[in-house]
Design a protein around this motif. Structure first.
Motif, PDB file in Angstrom:
ATOM      1  N   MET A   1     -22.050  44.483  34.703  1.00 14.41           N
ATOM      2  CA  MET A   1     -23.611  44.423  34.329  1.00 14.41           C
ATOM      3  C   MET A   1     -24.120  42.987  34.329  1.00 14.41           C
ATOM      4  SD  MET A   1     -23.840  47.438  31.425  1.00 14.41           S
ATOM      5  CE  MET A   1     -25.654  47.098  30.983  1.00 14.41           C
TER       6      MET A   1
ATOM      7  N   GLU B   1     -26.293  49.726  35.362  1.00 12.50           N
ATOM      8  CA  GLU B   1     -25.865  50.282  34.213  1.00 12.50           C
ATOM      9  C   GLU B   1     -25.006  51.775  34.476  1.00 12.50           C
ATOM     10  OE1 GLU B   1     -26.196  51.125  29.372  1.00 12.50           O
ATOM     11  OE2 GLU B   1     -27.872  50.692  30.650  1.00 12.50           O
TER      12      GLU B   1
ATOM     13  N   ASN C   1     -31.038  47.102  39.277  1.00 17.28           N
ATOM     14  CA  ASN C   1     -30.854  48.609  38.984  1.00 17.28           C
ATOM     15  C   ASN C   1     -32.022  49.562  40.040  1.00 17.28           C
ATOM     16  OD1 ASN C   1     -29.217  48.281  36.948  1.00 17.28           O
ATOM     17  ND2 ASN C   1     -30.645  48.139  35.286  1.00 17.28           N
TER      18      ASN C   1
END
Length: 623
Positions: free
Chosen positions: A349, A355, A543
């Protein structure tokens, strides 16, 4: 009804199969499971859904990591069989006792399986009945408990310790949210567990009196006194000369022309026409044709991992971990793997891996190691890291050929131009990297034509026209506010007439939630059936890459009129030189889409395009 149960080795050797009599599976669910789930490190999920024409299946599986066996059960999704998990664990236990690596057939396991299936079905029926019987009992029990609480223990208007008041302490002022200890409404109410404020001689509570610890007037006086003292200190030390203020120099504006080295515009002739500059010979060789040298500092890496492992051994302690590494462990359990997997997840991460992706990877690695025997003189953390490294290499390595030059020559032999469509969100650098790809193809003696199908953004056609002029490449354009699908179709027809080998189609940037633009893109792909659909994405997104790629593929599938819609074939990762070691976006994009990273943009010149070095990416992610 169970459709099929299959037992095979990790090498692909089928040892035993059960099929429901008279039923044949539609499609190839087992092959799809292996290709789309097990080989892509998605084995940490609970089940896999497979859709075929006329049937929908659910697949569940279990591993015996020590023996290298895989157990897969297939059943109709509509049935929701409850005994499949128990059946898989029972089959796994029984088959592991009779398994012999030298044997290839297990006909004697048929009777054992039928017995195990009956036991699992009976167990599921008993659990179902017990749940049905237990529901009314639980309801009546809940009602009785509610009656006891409301009627006996001071609920409602019942008397409590001789007091006819309610639960508000008898003063008639009901306060919601806390139980009162004193019943006098004229005094301050004190909640249960709260410390009552002390009353001083003046009758005021501490904290509100002017003589309290937080007196605002005193605080202001102290601040003013402190300010005077600091002034005195400055005056006493006036012997030291204060530093002179640096005054900003006035800017001098002159009308002198810019320096030649800063002027990157194309030269202009006397008639005012721009002269096309041939930059193909000045830029040098593209980085795509240069092999990147990867040096593995194995000694320093082992030392660093050794230090990290010793620092992250957690609750087990140094002695117990060292004893396990010397003596070996019978079978690894999930609790043994959790500390090392948590450290790996945090590390991924920090490298910009999403995640959700990091968590799924750790679950898959845990599934592949659980039950496996730990070798002697081997730490659990090093075993987990080695398994994660294998998983990352397997994910990032393309599963099919990505040799575009070979595909271009194959299309040329068929007498058709090779069509590449560049798609992506706004501002990622589609037009610039399209020009880099065109320059690389030019160096391999391939004739290229650009198609300006971004008819939405102002200046997009002019930008592509500038690249085409500098690279001396023909461009097909129809201006703005035109249907991009029709423009691309006419561009392909023009390339067929003039003998161009490759057509590079530039499209408008669009967000993944913009349905009108996504519908136009889906139409362009459906009408022109390109050979390659390249998603251009930034290496900075992190992300957001998961959301972009997932929704792009979803919209292209949902909005396409074809029963077999085209999805993204490859990824072009831009701005790769700006992220240092935060290379996790490449992993997230490949994991979500299953498409390989075919190009990496690493600069602002036409030569700054290279291949993805898988070993280097994996090393960076795990260091």
């Amino acid at each position: 009804m169970l459709e099929q149960l299959l037992i095979f080795t990790r090498g692909g050797l089928i040892l035993w199969t059960y099929k429901e009599f008279g039923n044949a599976l539609r499609g190839s669910p087992i092959d799809t499971l292996i290709r789309s789930c097990l080989l892509e490190e998605r084995s940490g999920v609970a089940s896999y859904n497979y859709d075929a024409p006329g049937a929908s299946y659910t697949l569940k599986w279990a591993f015996h990591n020590e023996l290298g066996l895989v157990f897969v059960a297939v059943y109709q999704r509509i049935l929701h069989l409850l005994y499949v998990d128990d059946l898989l664990s029972m089959v796994k236990q029984e088959f592991s006792e009779i398994y012999d690596p030298k044997r290839t057939s297990y006909y004697d396991f048929d009777d054992v399986f039928q017995q195990l299936k009956k036991e699992a079905e009976a167990l599921a029926e008993e659990m179902k009945k017990s749940k049905q019987v237990g529901k009314p009992a639980n309801n009546t029990l809940g009602k009785k408990q509610g009656q006891v609480q409301n009627g006996i223990i001071g609920g409602g208007n019942k008397k409590k310790n001789g007091d006819e008041s309610g639960s508000d302490g008898g003063d008639g002022d009901k306060i919601k949210g806390r139980q009162l200890e004193n019943g006098n409404s004229k005094k301050k109410h004190v909640g249960k567990g709260e410390i009552p404020a002390k009353i001083n001689a003046t009758g005021k509570e501490n904290g509100t009196s002017n003589t309290g610890a937080f007196d605002v007037n005193k605080l202001q006086k102290l601040r003013s006194k402190g300010g005077k003292k600091t002034d005195n200190v400055v005056s006493k030390g006036s012997k030291i000369e204060p530093a002179k203020k640096i005054t900003k120099k006035n800017r001098v504006w002159d009308d002198s022309p810019p320096e030649p080295k800063l002027d990157f515009t194309d030269p202009v002739s006397e008639n005012g026409e721009e002269i096309a500059s041939a930059v193909a010979t000045d830029q040098g060789d593209s980085m795509m044709d240069k092999e990147e040298i990867f040096s593995s500092d194995s000694e320093t890496e082992e030392e660093d991992t050794g230090k990290d492992n010793n620092a992250k051994m957690g609750k087990k302690g140094w002695f117990s971990s060292m004893f396990q590494s010397i003596a070996g462990k019978a079978n690894l359990e999930k609790s043994d793997l959790e500390p090392a997997l948590k450290a790996l997840k945090d590390r991924l991460m920090t490298k910009n891996v999403a995640e959700e992706i990091a968590e799924k990877l750790c679950e898959s690695v845990a599934a592949s190691l659980e039950g496996k025997k730990l070798a002697s003189f081997t730490r659990i953390s090093s075993t987990v890291q080695a398994a994660m490294e294998e998983a990352l290499v397997r994910i990032l390595t393309p599963r099919r050929s990505i040799d575009i030059l070979r595909d271009v020559h194959a299309a040329k032999e068929r007498g058709k131009p090779y069509v590449v469509v560049f798609v992506g969100v706004n501002g990622v650098g589609k037009s610039t990297n399209l020009a880099k790809v065109a320059y690389w193809l030019q160096q391999h003696k391939i004739s290229v034509m650009m198609a300006a199908c971004d008819t939405f953004r102002s200046g997009a056609v002019e930008q592509l026209r500038t690249h085409a002029r500098r690279l001396q490449i023909p461009i097909f354009e129809k201006g703005y506010e035109k249907d991009p699908a029709i423009v691309a179709k006419e561009a392909i027809q023009e390339a067929l007439r003039n003998g161009s080998d490759v057509v590079l189609v530039d499209t408008a940037g669009r967000m993944q939630d913009n349905e009108p633009l996504m519908r136009a893109l889906s139409k362009l792909i459906y009408v022109n059936t390109p050979d390659l659909i390249l998603f251009v994405g930034e290496a900075l997104v992190g992300n957001d890459a998961v959301d972009q790629l997932t929704k792009f593929n979803q919209k292209l599938g949902d909005l396409s009129p074809s029963p077999n819609p085209r999805l993204i074939d490859g990824i072009l990762l831009t701005k790769f030189d700006t992220i240092d070691d935060k290379v996790g976006a490449a992993l997230s994009m490949v994991y979500v889409s299953g498409a390989p990273v075919m190009f990496v943009g690493c600069g602002q010149s036409y030569t700054d395009l290279k291949k993805l070095n898988v070993k280097s990416i994996v090393k960076t992610l795990l260091k």
